[in-house]
Design an enzyme around this catalytic site. Structure first.
Site, PDB file in Angstrom:
ATOM      1  N   SER A 139      10.884  77.137 107.279  1.00 15.80           N
ATOM      2  CA  SER A 139      11.039  78.067 108.392  1.00 15.80           C
ATOM      3  C   SER A 139      12.195  79.026 108.103  1.00 15.80           C
ATOM      4  O   SER A 139      12.147  79.750 107.102  1.00 15.80           O
ATOM      5  CB  SER A 139      11.235  77.287 109.691  1.00 15.80           C
ATOM      6  OG  SER A 139      11.129  78.115 110.822  1.00 15.80           O
TER       7      SER A 139
ATOM      8  N   HIS B 207       3.392  74.407 112.577  1.00 15.82           N
ATOM      9  CA  HIS B 207       4.672  74.744 111.958  1.00 15.82           C
ATOM     10  C   HIS B 207       5.347  73.508 111.363  1.00 15.82           C
ATOM     11  O   HIS B 207       6.209  73.636 110.502  1.00 15.82           O
ATOM     12  CB  HIS B 207       5.582  75.413 112.984  1.00 15.82           C
ATOM     13  CG  HIS B 207       6.760  76.102 112.374  1.00 15.82           C
ATOM     14  ND1 HIS B 207       6.640  77.080 111.404  1.00 15.82           N
ATOM     15  CD2 HIS B 207       8.097  75.955 112.580  1.00 15.82           C
ATOM     16  CE1 HIS B 207       7.837  77.500 111.047  1.00 15.82           C
ATOM     17  NE2 HIS B 207       8.743  76.834 111.748  1.00 15.82           N
TER      18      HIS B 207
END
Length: 229
Positions: free
Chosen positions: A85, A201
């Site tokens: 991320s 994610h």
């Protein structure tokens, strides 16, 4: 090396259950870099690397790598870094700005094209952290830490494994796809790309998928920085 350096998120000391048998038991070293932008040392530590000061996080991470070399812990060709991320943005900048300091890069569910990040998924909510690329004044500094735009055709880059998930609703896989494609098209770098359909994610959806992802990561590390010699 692992790092994050953003959003006041603190990486605290731990013994990662996967890193232990997959890495440490092989006689290798695992380093967690507490860099500016994170929350390890309070709000000011985070504020020090916002927006136009973002490079402080990257400078800190590179400094840790170079300190490992200076103290004889490792050599640049045997050091890998892994980030996810915002940490994927971190290691993407290590790949493009400090390629001689690392032998391999593992870049997970990353932000990489900072010109368009605000137009994808949750990106607009991160303007306070990075700046607004649609504001010409902000773009002048944002472009200096946009890995996709920093690729130089013909430059030597370390081997990389870039992974995303088709179902990621926070960053989305398009940034990882573009980065891998440009590296493959415009450089001679060794580039591997992995994109499972499920996982979001987090990158994985269940224990089996988690095991498969980490097996892939460590096989890549074994074949690059973990090689004998």
């Amino acid at each position: 090396m692992n790092g994050y350096g953003g959003f006041e998120h603190a990486l605290t000391p731990e013994y990662p259950t996967i890193v232990g048998p997959a890495w440490l038991e092989q006689g290798r070293v695992y380093v967690v870099a507490n860099i500016r932008g994170g929350g390890e040392f309070g709000p000011e530590w985070h504020l020090a690397a916002l927006r136009e000061n973002r490079h402080r996080a990257y400078e800190d991470f590179a400094a840790v790598s170079r300190d490992l070399v200076a103290r004889g812990v490792s050599t640049p060709d045997r050091i890998a870094c892994h980030g996810r991320s915002n940490g994927g943005l971190l290691v993407g900048n290590m790949l493009t700005q400090n390629p001689d300091d690392f032998g391999a890069i593992v870049c997970g569910v990353p932000l990489l094209d900072m010109r368009r990040y605000t137009r994808l998924s949750a990106g607009a909510s991160w303007i306070a952290e990075y700046g607004d690329p649609d504001d010409p004044a902000d773009w002048e500094f944002v472009k200096t830490f946009s890995p996709y735009h920093l690729i130089e055709p013909g430059r030597r880059y370390p081997a990389s494994l870039i992974y995303a998930a088709a179902s990621d609703d926070r960053v989305g896989p398009v940034q990882a796809r573009k980065m891998a494609a440009r590296l493959a098209d415009e450089t001679d770098a060794e580039v591997h790309y992995l994109e499972p359909v499920e996982g979001g994610h987090a990158g994985t959806i269940d224990a089996a998928a988690t095991a498969a992802l980490h097996a892939t990561i460590h096989a890549f590390l074994d074949s690059t920085v973990g090689r004998a010699g």
